[in-house]
Design a protein around this motif. Structure first.
Motif, mmCIF file in Angstrom:
data_model
loop_
_atom_site.group_PDB
_atom_site.id
_atom_site.type_symbol
_atom_site.label_atom_id
_atom_site.label_comp_id
_atom_site.label_asym_id
_atom_site.label_seq_id
_atom_site.Cartn_x
_atom_site.Cartn_y
_atom_site.Cartn_z
ATOM 1 N N LEU A 765 44.128 66.626 46.855
ATOM 2 C CA LEU A 765 44.965 67.693 47.403
ATOM 3 C C LEU A 765 45.908 67.159 48.486
ATOM 4 C CD1 LEU A 765 42.472 70.681 47.515
ATOM 5 C CD2 LEU A 765 44.432 70.338 46.004
ATOM 6 N N ALA A 768 49.653 66.455 47.918
ATOM 7 C CA ALA A 768 50.614 67.521 47.613
ATOM 8 C C ALA A 768 51.973 67.345 48.323
ATOM 9 C CB ALA A 768 49.994 68.875 47.921
ATOM 10 N N THR A 792 39.564 62.681 38.804
ATOM 11 C CA THR A 792 40.008 64.013 39.234
ATOM 12 C C THR A 792 39.561 65.034 38.190
ATOM 13 O OG1 THR A 792 41.944 63.014 40.256
ATOM 14 C CG2 THR A 792 42.039 65.397 39.819
ATOM 15 N N ASP A 796 40.207 70.362 40.108
ATOM 16 C CA ASP A 796 41.031 69.786 41.168
ATOM 17 C C ASP A 796 42.485 69.680 40.711
ATOM 18 O OD1 ASP A 796 38.896 69.658 42.803
ATOM 19 O OD2 ASP A 796 38.444 67.533 42.437
ATOM 20 N N LEU A 800 45.545 71.369 42.690
ATOM 21 C CA LEU A 800 46.689 70.576 43.148
ATOM 22 C C LEU A 800 47.997 71.172 42.588
ATOM 23 C CD1 LEU A 800 47.850 68.083 44.563
ATOM 24 C CD2 LEU A 800 47.412 66.778 42.460
ATOM 25 N N ASP A 803 48.864 74.277 44.435
ATOM 26 C CA ASP A 803 49.250 73.975 45.807
ATOM 27 C C ASP A 803 50.696 73.473 45.853
ATOM 28 O OD1 ASP A 803 49.074 73.622 48.518
ATOM 29 O OD2 ASP A 803 48.114 71.637 48.372
#
Ligand code: SER
Length: 888
Positions: A765, A768, A792, A796, A800, A803
């Motif tokens: 994360l 990002a 990953t 996740d 991501l 995000d």
């Protein structure tokens, strides 16, 4: 007159006439040419052939028999039964026709209150072999039968053999006239339905060779003596004496039949088809009960298949009659036991074990029916969809082989859908399978030789004398050398041979005990290393091995020496098996029976019937109990006695084993007493230690324990002890704290893994902001296409993607694609914002594009979607494909 009374009367009549009453032998035939005993004379065959000398020259028996060649006739005619009992009287070189004929007639016609069966002479007819004037004269002159009631028949009807090489002779039969309602007047020549055969008197006098079943075979010569073998079906006689039209309505079978009617809600006598169904059920359930009682277990071959087939036919008939998916067999087994226990009281003591086997098979078949029906429907669908009407032989075979579907069940289910089955192709596949199985079994038991090679040796030279209970070496004579499947006069260095000796200290594999190894040597001339000993035909030991050096010839005098260390070690295992058997019965109850065993040097396995798994505590209890017996150093004794005496002492007989009437009992005080032919230690202390290694299931209702014995048990224990010491050192913990320490370690490992997981997600994360900065402009669309680090997870990747999308101002179209390989399969997530979607850039479509590049599929909603594939090397190609799609 009740069936049990008929049997008693028959035996006591012949006992009063000087015959020894011999109990029925097990249905499991000792004769290698037969699967199951199918006539009263089978146990006596070696006496007729002069291979064994009987202790009596007259005998009488009620013998259990099973015949399944006519199984499809069962229930349809008045007198076909798969199980029946044969009343018989036998003379081994004692009386002949002149006495056998009047005895039979007297018993049948003597009034019931004088111990006979009270049949009116005017309803009896007799037949003789066409040229047997002697028998015809005896009937006419000594018995007084009117000459027009004595009819003559040919080979097929009035000459009896077992259908295979063996004893044979002309016979004379007594027929019962059922009355004018059943057909034409005129005796058996005129009508075989009205006149039914009751009693067959065989004048066993010759030996036949190979050829047809009933005729077209050569007569090889005379038997050593003239014998008598008679057989009368107990069920048929009961039908006559109880005044019923068919055997299914007699007292024993009738009881089962009526119970089946009650259970299925039908009435006997209502419809022809349901009547046939009820008769089949009554017959089959009785047969199954008797087979299981003699130790047959359901399986896919030989006797096991006979049993499986009749149980499954019963289940199917019961369900067809009642239209319900219920379990009926327990109830009907109980009825069968009660119906037969008068004559076979052991059925009651074995009841638990019998139920266990039959209940389990019923349950398995119910499962089979469910899964097999699905498979059948698929096969039927396939057949119809290709415009055919014949279910292939391969499908029918698979149903049979994998799901145990009897072929008639497949045929019936096909017929219900208007289809047929390629029965020829099915039969061919079955034959192929049988041939393969036969070849396997033969390879083990017979080596390469034909059974007749061995039979010829026993016939000429008699049984091998076994000296091995007391001797470990002996002088003996070479009676046979078999090499390459044939009898040869000599064998030399390197040859693989089987040697037959007149006497031997070598134990042949049997009763679960493996064979002795050792050497057979002609001093100064040749040595053979023996690595196996088998008994391919009763009474004959074949020593298998390789000539190490020199030559060995027929008639040589040899020294046969067994490997005593191996023998001692195998004997310890065998004694331990008896102890474990007793301990298991103490634990699980007397319904537990032995289902098999193997005693090897230092190790044993013991199979037994049980309806539950044994836990660690159970095994520990068994082990402790057995080792307590070792510590008491109980004497191991063996002695010979009669079968009856042994059973009344509570000696355990192997379920399904057949025993002669003299048996050997192995006893360890009151703790264990078994019928056994194996070798044992002298006292339990010699076992040293017994270590149970584990327990497992080996099939329906049958479990297996394995154990190590003696020094092997000790080695096992010390190995484990060493292992524990190593662990203790490595973990720096005292032994008793090991479990706790390992628990702690495993717990810490688990939280550490979780922590790593969390950190990795954080790291993913954390990328990002960088991804936002690196977004590409394609026209006015902003695209992020990111290959995340290996490991990953899909979740996740999704977090991501969302995000990153959230961090980019939303007035322009935004597409974010994140792909990664969590373990070995790639995943891809695509997220789009509202302006992108208005432009027609839907997440679901873009994931579809990526997933195809990954060799998989996926899709989903327009705003966020996830997919995956199989090609972990194609992640970058997948992202490129998304980029291209967006660019367009
Ligand atoms: N062996 C003859 C039969 O089975 C007579 O016992 O018919």
């Amino acid at each position: 007159m009740e069936t049990a009374e008929i049997a008693r009367r028959f035996l006591s009549y012949f006992e009063d006439n000087g015959h020894a009453v011999v109990p029925s032998a097990s249905l499991v035939a000792e004769d290698p040419t037969l699967l199951l005993v199918n006539a009263g004379m089978v146990p006596f065959k070696p006496y007729f052939l002069g291979q064994r000398i009987p202790k009596w020259d007259r005998a009488t028996s009620v013998q259990k028999c099973v015949r399944t060649v006519d199984i499809d006739e069962v229930g349809k005619t008045s007198r076909h039964a798969s199980f029946f009992q044969m009343l018989g009287n036998f003379s081994f070189g004692d009386y002949f026709k002149e006495r056998a004929i009047p005895l039979a007639w007297d018993l049948l016609t003597r009034p019931a209150d004088e111990g006979g069966f009270g049949l009116p002479a005017e309803r009896l007819w007799v037949t003789v072999y066409h040229d047997d004037d002697e028998a015809a004269d005896i009937w006419a002159d000594s018995v007084g039968v009117a000459p027009d009631r004595i009819q003559r028949f040919g080979m097929e009807e009035n000459y009896w053999s077992m259908g295979v090489p063996g004893p044979c002779g002309p016979c004379s039969e007594i027929f019962w006239d059922r009355g004018p309602a059943f057909g034409e007047e005129g005796g058996p020549l005129a009508d075989e339905d009205r006149y039914i055969e009751l009693w067959n008197l065989v004048f066993m006098q010759f030996e036949r060779g190979p050829g047809g079943v009933k005729k077209d075979y050569p007569i090889l010569g005379e038997l050593p003596k003239k014998n008598i073998d008679t057989g009368m079906g107990l069920e048929r006689l009961a039908g006559v004496l109880q005044g019923v039209d068919n055997i299914y309505e007699t007292d024993t079978l009738g009881r089962i039949l009526h119970r089946a009617a009650v259970l299925t809600g039908t009435r006997y006598g209502d419809h022809h088809t349901s009547d046939v169904g009820l008769r089949v059920i009554a017959d089959h359930m009785r047969t199954a009960t008797m087979l299981v009682s003699d130790g047959v277990q359901p399986s896919n071959e030989k006797r096991g298949y006979v049993l499986r087939r009749i149980l499954r036919r019963s289940v199917r008939n019961l369900r067809l009659l009642s239209g319900e998916d219920r379990n009926y067999l327990h109830d009907l087994t109980e009825t069968s036991i009660n119906a037969m226990a008068d004559i076979y009281p052991e059925l009651r003591t074995k009841a638990d074990a019998i139920h266990n086997v039959i209940d389990t098979e019923e349950k398995n078949f119910a499962d089979t029916l469910r899964s097999g029906t699905t498979l059948f429907n698929r096969a039927a669908e396939r057949t119809k969809s290709t415009g055919g009407s014949v279910v292939s032989g391969a499908d029918a075979f698979q149903l049979h082989d994998t799901y145990g579907f009897p072929i008639d069940l497949t045929l019936e289910m096909a017929a219900e859908q208007g289809l047929s089955v390629d029965a020829d192709a099915f039969a061919e596949l079955m034959q192929r399978q049988r041939d393969a199985a036969k070849a396997d079994a033969r390879a083990k038991k017979q080596g390469n030789a034909d059974l007749s090679t061995y039979s010829a040796l026993v016939d000429n030279a008699g049984a091998t004398e076994f000296l091995g209970y007391s001797e470990s070496e002996a002088e003996a004579r070479v009676l046979g050398i078999i090499s390459g499947g044939e009898s040869v006069p000599a064998a030399r260095e390197g040859d693989k041979v089987e040697l037959v000796l007149d006497r031997t200290p070598f134990y042949a594999e049997s009763g679960g005990q493996l064979a002795d190894h050792g050497t057979i040597e002609v001093p100064g001339q040749g040595v053979v290393d023996i690595a196996d000993v088998q008994r391919p035909v009763p009474g004959l030991s074949a020593h298998r091995g390789t000539v190490r050096s020199g030559v060995i010839t027929l008639d040589d005098t040899v020294r046969a020496v067994i490997d005593i260390d191996r023998r001692a070690s195998v004997s310890r295992a065998h004694s331990a098996t008896h102890l474990i058997h007793s301990a298991l019965r103490n634990l699980l109850g007397t319904g537990t029976g032995q289902a098999g065993s193997e005693n090897q040097p230092g190790r044993l396995r013991f199979d037994f019937t049980a309806n539950r798994q044994l836990g660690n505590a159970d095994l520990a209890q068994v082990e402790e109990e057995v080792n307590a017996v070792l510590a008491n150093d109980i004497e191991v004794r063996d002695f010979q006695t009669t079968l009856d005496e042994a059973l009344s002492m509570g000696a355990l007989a192997m379920f399904g084993e057949k025993y002669g009437d003299r048996v050997r009992v192995v006893e360890m005080s009151d703790y264990s007493r078994e019928l056994c032919g194996g070798t044992h230690v002298n006292a339990t202390g010699q076992l040293g230690l017994v270590k149970v290694l584990g327990e497992s299931s080996i099939g329906s209702g049958v479990r297996r324990v394995e154990a190590a014995v003696g020094i092997d048990a000790l080695r096992r224990v010390s190995r484990e002890s060493l292992l524990v010491s190593q662990l203790s050192e490595q973990l720096k913990a005292p032994r008793e704290e090991l479990p706790e320490r390992i628990d702690g370690l495993v717990g810490r490992l688990r939280s550490a893994e979780k922590e790593i997981e969390r950190l990795r997600a954080e790291q993913v994360l954390a990328s990002a902001p960088r991804l936002v900065a690196e977004a590409r402009e394609l026209g006015d669309t902003l695209l992020v296409a990111h290959h995340a680090p290996d490991g990953t997870t899909g979740d996740d990747a999704r977090r991501l993607a969302l995000d990153v999308r959230g961090r980019i101002p939303s007035d322009r179209p935004v597409v974010v694609a994140v792909a990664a390989v969590p373990k070995d399969r790639p995943v891809v997530v695509v997220a789009t914002n509202e302006p992108a979607r208005q432009r027609g850039l839907r997440a679901g479509d873009l994931v579809g594009v990526a997933a195809r590049a990954l060799g998989g599929g996926g899709g989903g909603k327009p705003d966020v979607a996830q997919g995956g594939g199989t090609d972990a090397g194609a992640v970058d190609a997948a992202l490129r494909a998304v980029t291209e799609a967006v660019a367009q």
